[in-house]
Scaffold this motif. Structure first.
Motif, PDB file in Angstrom:
ATOM      1  N   SER A 174      34.580 -34.230  28.149  1.00 38.09           N
ATOM      2  CA  SER A 174      34.974 -34.425  29.545  1.00 38.09           C
ATOM      3  C   SER A 174      34.671 -33.165  30.348  1.00 38.09           C
ATOM      4  CB  SER A 174      36.463 -34.742  29.643  1.00 38.09           C
ATOM      5  OG  SER A 174      36.762 -35.972  29.031  1.00 38.09           O
ATOM      6  N   ALA A 175      34.359 -33.347  31.619  1.00 38.23           N
ATOM      7  CA  ALA A 175      34.004 -32.211  32.468  1.00 38.23           C
ATOM      8  C   ALA A 175      35.145 -31.201  32.581  1.00 38.23           C
ATOM      9  CB  ALA A 175      33.610 -32.713  33.863  1.00 38.23           C
ATOM     10  N   ARG A 176      36.407 -31.674  32.478  1.00 33.74           N
ATOM     11  CA  ARG A 176      37.540 -30.741  32.612  1.00 33.74           C
ATOM     12  C   ARG A 176      37.611 -29.743  31.462  1.00 33.74           C
ATOM     13  NH1 ARG A 176      39.643 -35.683  32.415  1.00 33.74           N
ATOM     14  NH2 ARG A 176      40.223 -36.457  30.364  1.00 33.74           N
ATOM     15  N   SER A 195      35.810 -37.345  35.130  1.00 31.60           N
ATOM     16  CA  SER A 195      36.333 -36.701  33.926  1.00 31.60           C
ATOM     17  C   SER A 195      36.736 -35.258  34.173  1.00 31.60           C
ATOM     18  CB  SER A 195      35.301 -36.771  32.787  1.00 31.60           C
ATOM     19  OG  SER A 195      34.182 -35.958  33.060  1.00 31.60           O
ATOM     20  N   ASN A 196      36.618 -34.812  35.424  1.00 27.57           N
ATOM     21  CA  ASN A 196      37.067 -33.466  35.780  1.00 27.57           C
ATOM     22  C   ASN A 196      38.454 -33.495  36.410  1.00 27.57           C
ATOM     23  OD1 ASN A 196      36.467 -30.711  35.688  1.00 27.57           O
ATOM     24  ND2 ASN A 196      35.870 -30.658  37.835  1.00 27.57           N
ATOM     25  N   LYS A 197      38.980 -34.703  36.643  1.00 28.12           N
ATOM     26  CA  LYS A 197      40.309 -34.817  37.236  1.00 28.12           C
ATOM     27  C   LYS A 197      41.371 -34.343  36.243  1.00 28.12           C
ATOM     28  CE  LYS A 197      39.434 -38.515  40.563  1.00 28.12           C
ATOM     29  NZ  LYS A 197      39.813 -37.780  41.768  1.00 28.12           N
ATOM     30  N   PRO A 198      42.418 -33.693  36.741  1.00 27.17           N
ATOM     31  CA  PRO A 198      43.500 -33.264  35.851  1.00 27.17           C
ATOM     32  C   PRO A 198      44.131 -34.470  35.165  1.00 27.17           C
ATOM     33  CG  PRO A 198      43.738 -32.296  38.050  1.00 27.17           C
ATOM     34  CD  PRO A 198      42.673 -33.339  38.150  1.00 27.17           C
ATOM     35  N   VAL A 199      44.543 -34.291  33.911  1.00 27.50           N
ATOM     36  CA  VAL A 199      45.090 -35.399  33.127  1.00 27.50           C
ATOM     37  C   VAL A 199      46.408 -35.010  32.475  1.00 27.50           C
ATOM     38  CG1 VAL A 199      44.772 -36.728  31.001  1.00 27.50           C
ATOM     39  CG2 VAL A 199      42.932 -36.601  32.635  1.00 27.50           C
ATOM     40  N   ILE A 200      47.333 -35.945  32.508  1.00 30.25           N
ATOM     41  CA  ILE A 200      48.530 -35.883  31.670  1.00 30.25           C
ATOM     42  C   ILE A 200      48.427 -37.037  30.686  1.00 30.25           C
ATOM     43  CG2 ILE A 200      51.043 -36.100  31.578  1.00 30.25           C
ATOM     44  CD1 ILE A 200      51.130 -35.060  34.449  1.00 30.25           C
ATOM     45  N   TYR A 201      48.412 -36.725  29.411  1.00 28.67           N
ATOM     46  CA  TYR A 201      48.431 -37.773  28.395  1.00 28.67           C
ATOM     47  C   TYR A 201      49.893 -38.155  28.139  1.00 28.67           C
ATOM     48  CZ  TYR A 201      43.502 -36.943  27.414  1.00 28.67           C
ATOM     49  OH  TYR A 201      42.123 -36.834  27.528  1.00 28.67           O
ATOM     50  N   GLY A 231      42.351 -28.671  28.005  1.00 30.83           N
ATOM     51  CA  GLY A 231      43.190 -28.016  29.001  1.00 30.83           C
ATOM     52  C   GLY A 231      44.040 -29.016  29.758  1.00 30.83           C
ATOM     53  N   ALA A 232      44.372 -30.140  29.103  1.00 31.82           N
ATOM     54  CA  ALA A 232      45.207 -31.177  29.719  1.00 31.82           C
ATOM     55  C   ALA A 232      46.655 -31.009  29.249  1.00 31.82           C
ATOM     56  CB  ALA A 232      44.682 -32.565  29.354  1.00 31.82           C
ATOM     57  N   GLN A 233      47.568 -31.817  29.790  1.00 29.97           N
ATOM     58  CA  GLN A 233      48.967 -31.771  29.404  1.00 29.97           C
ATOM     59  C   GLN A 233      49.339 -33.020  28.617  1.00 29.97           C
ATOM     60  OE1 GLN A 233      51.970 -30.810  32.266  1.00 29.97           O
ATOM     61  NE2 GLN A 233      50.715 -29.304  33.335  1.00 29.97           N
ATOM     62  N   VAL A 234      50.372 -32.899  27.785  1.00 32.56           N
ATOM     63  CA  VAL A 234      50.894 -34.035  27.029  1.00 32.56           C
ATOM     64  C   VAL A 234      52.361 -34.222  27.363  1.00 32.56           C
ATOM     65  CG1 VAL A 234      51.256 -35.057  24.757  1.00 32.56           C
ATOM     66  CG2 VAL A 234      49.310 -33.549  25.129  1.00 32.56           C
ATOM     67  N   LEU A 235      52.733 -35.465  27.624  1.00 32.82           N
ATOM     68  CA  LEU A 235      54.125 -35.794  27.928  1.00 32.82           C
ATOM     69  C   LEU A 235      54.589 -36.865  26.945  1.00 32.82           C
ATOM     70  CD1 LEU A 235      56.472 -35.405  30.114  1.00 32.82           C
ATOM     71  CD2 LEU A 235      55.630 -37.559  31.062  1.00 32.82           C
ATOM     72  N   PRO A 236      55.390 -36.505  25.937  1.00 36.29           N
ATOM     73  CA  PRO A 236      55.953 -37.545  25.066  1.00 36.29           C
ATOM     74  C   PRO A 236      56.931 -38.402  25.856  1.00 36.29           C
ATOM     75  CG  PRO A 236      56.929 -35.411  24.552  1.00 36.29           C
ATOM     76  CD  PRO A 236      55.846 -35.164  25.562  1.00 36.29           C
ATOM     77  N   ILE A 237      56.863 -39.703  25.698  1.00 39.19           N
ATOM     78  CA  ILE A 237      57.691 -40.598  26.500  1.00 39.19           C
ATOM     79  C   ILE A 237      57.918 -41.889  25.724  1.00 39.19           C
ATOM     80  CG2 ILE A 237      55.828 -41.838  27.712  1.00 39.19           C
ATOM     81  CD1 ILE A 237      57.492 -41.308  30.333  1.00 39.19           C
TER      82      ILE A 237
END
Length: 364
Positions: A174-176, A195-201, A231-237
């Motif tokens: 991904s570009a990010r 694919s450069n947009k910020p992502v929260i998984y 360089g993305a974030q992860v949020l357990p939910i």
């Protein structure tokens, strides 16, 4: 702020979307509206704003808001228009960040589109569709820059960069995840890539795993490894928990969460993660007419923050009278804060801080 929720079928995306948007409606009478069936606008939960409302008893209460978009229609081949691919890609282009819901739980009664759960595979399926769409955009940009280079050699650096990024993405990245220089980051703004947009998984887990076994959930760990590389974030939910609390009163909701040893709902944690991801903060204005939160980018100076309220405020900016939320709460009243010298006059170079309570002085 506009967040797009994506994910393969049966991962819990729509369940989470419905739970979060409904929760936003019920929380302390915050405003909620449905623009269309797959778009919900919810207020940003902010306990500071609630405290100011108790203090001022305002005629109007206006929190910051987030727009959630439940983006449907992804199938393999979406980048080429398969299924609802064109609509899917168009919807993603309009959002500030992506919430990618990934299934991290086993359930024989919920069929997975690929026959078995596999968080890394699911992420790759969606990311590749975005990368394929981006490579088409990038190829066209390279053609244009190549033509401009014939007339002006200043475009050589941009062309070299675009080709380097193209090679990186052709490897399935991904570009990010690209390591940009400041100059390259400025260049890529002219070529907005999905694919450069910020992502929260959003790692959707079973109730038991979410409460007791987050760190030992192998699917969750796979998501964490991918996020770290990008360089993305992860949020357990847990979408099931969010669904259960979505129509509860605030009091019942907090009691239910407390019984699970949780202090915040998924919505609260998602908002916090989104603000951090996009580098956003809130400043507050307070008085009898209105108590309100204003969302700005971290690093914004006082005149530009004033311009969020009205362009005249920025154009005729004189100063900002500022007190921190904590100082005001400790003093009990604005008058007491002023007597203790905690209300400051700040000029044009003042950088706004999260939780500043501000009165702007201006003259036009």
């Amino acid at each position: 702020m506009k967040l797009g929720m994506v994910g393969l079928p049966n991962v819990g995306k729509s369940t989470l979307f419905n739970a979060i948007t409904n929760a936003g409606a019920e929380s302390a009478n915050y405003p909620f509206c449905t623009i269309e069936p797959n778009v919900g606008v919810v207020a940003v939960p902010d306990k500071r704003l609630d405290k100011l409302a108790e203090m001022y008893q305002p005629d109007k209460f206006t929190p910051a808001v987030i727009e959630f978009v439940d983006i449907a229609g992804l199938v393999k081949g979406a980048s080429k228009g398969e299924g609802l691919g064109n609509k899917f890609l168009a919807n993603i282009r309009e959002v500030d960040a992506i919430v990618h819901v990934v299934r991290c739980f086993e359930d024989d009664e919920i069929i997975h589109v690929d026959g078995s759960i596999g968080a890394a595979r699911d992420i790759e399926t969606i990311n590749l569709e975005l990368i394929f769409a981006d490579l088409d955009v990038l190829s066209r940009r390279i053609d244009r820059v190549s033509k401009m280079l014939k007339a002006d050699k200043k475009y050589q650096a941009e062309l070299d960069f675009l080709k380097e990024l193209q090679a990186f993405m052709e490897e399935g990245n991904s570009a990010r995840g690209f390591q940009y220089t400041d100059e390259q980051r400025e260049m890529i703004t002219q070529t907005p890539l999905l694919s450069n947009k910020p992502v929260i998984y959003a790692a959707n887990m079973s109730e038991d795993d979410f409460i007791n076994h987050i760190e030992t959930n192998e699917q969750y760990q796979a998501v964490c490894r991918i996020a770290e590389a990008e360089g993305a974030q992860v949020l357990p939910i847990c979408a099931k928990i969010e669904e259960e609390i979505s129509d509860m009163s605030q009091e019942d909701k907090m009691m239910f969460l407390s019984e699970l040893n949780l202090t915040e709902s998924g919505l609260d944690r998602l908002v916090t993660a989104s603000y951090a991801l996009l580098g956003l903060i809130s400043y507050l204005t307070a008085g009898k007419p209105e108590v309100r939160a204003w969302t700005i980018t971290k690093g914004t100076k006082a005149p530009q923050a004033a311009g969020k309220i009205h362009s005249d405020f920025e154009r005729g900016f004189i100063c900002a009278e500022v007190v921190s939320f904590d100082d005001l709460m400790a003093c009990g009243t604005m008058t007491a804060a002023k007597e203790k010298g905690l209300v400051r006059q700040e000029g044009k170079n003042y950088v706004m801080q999260d939780g500043d309570i501000v009165l702007f002085r201006f003259n036009v």
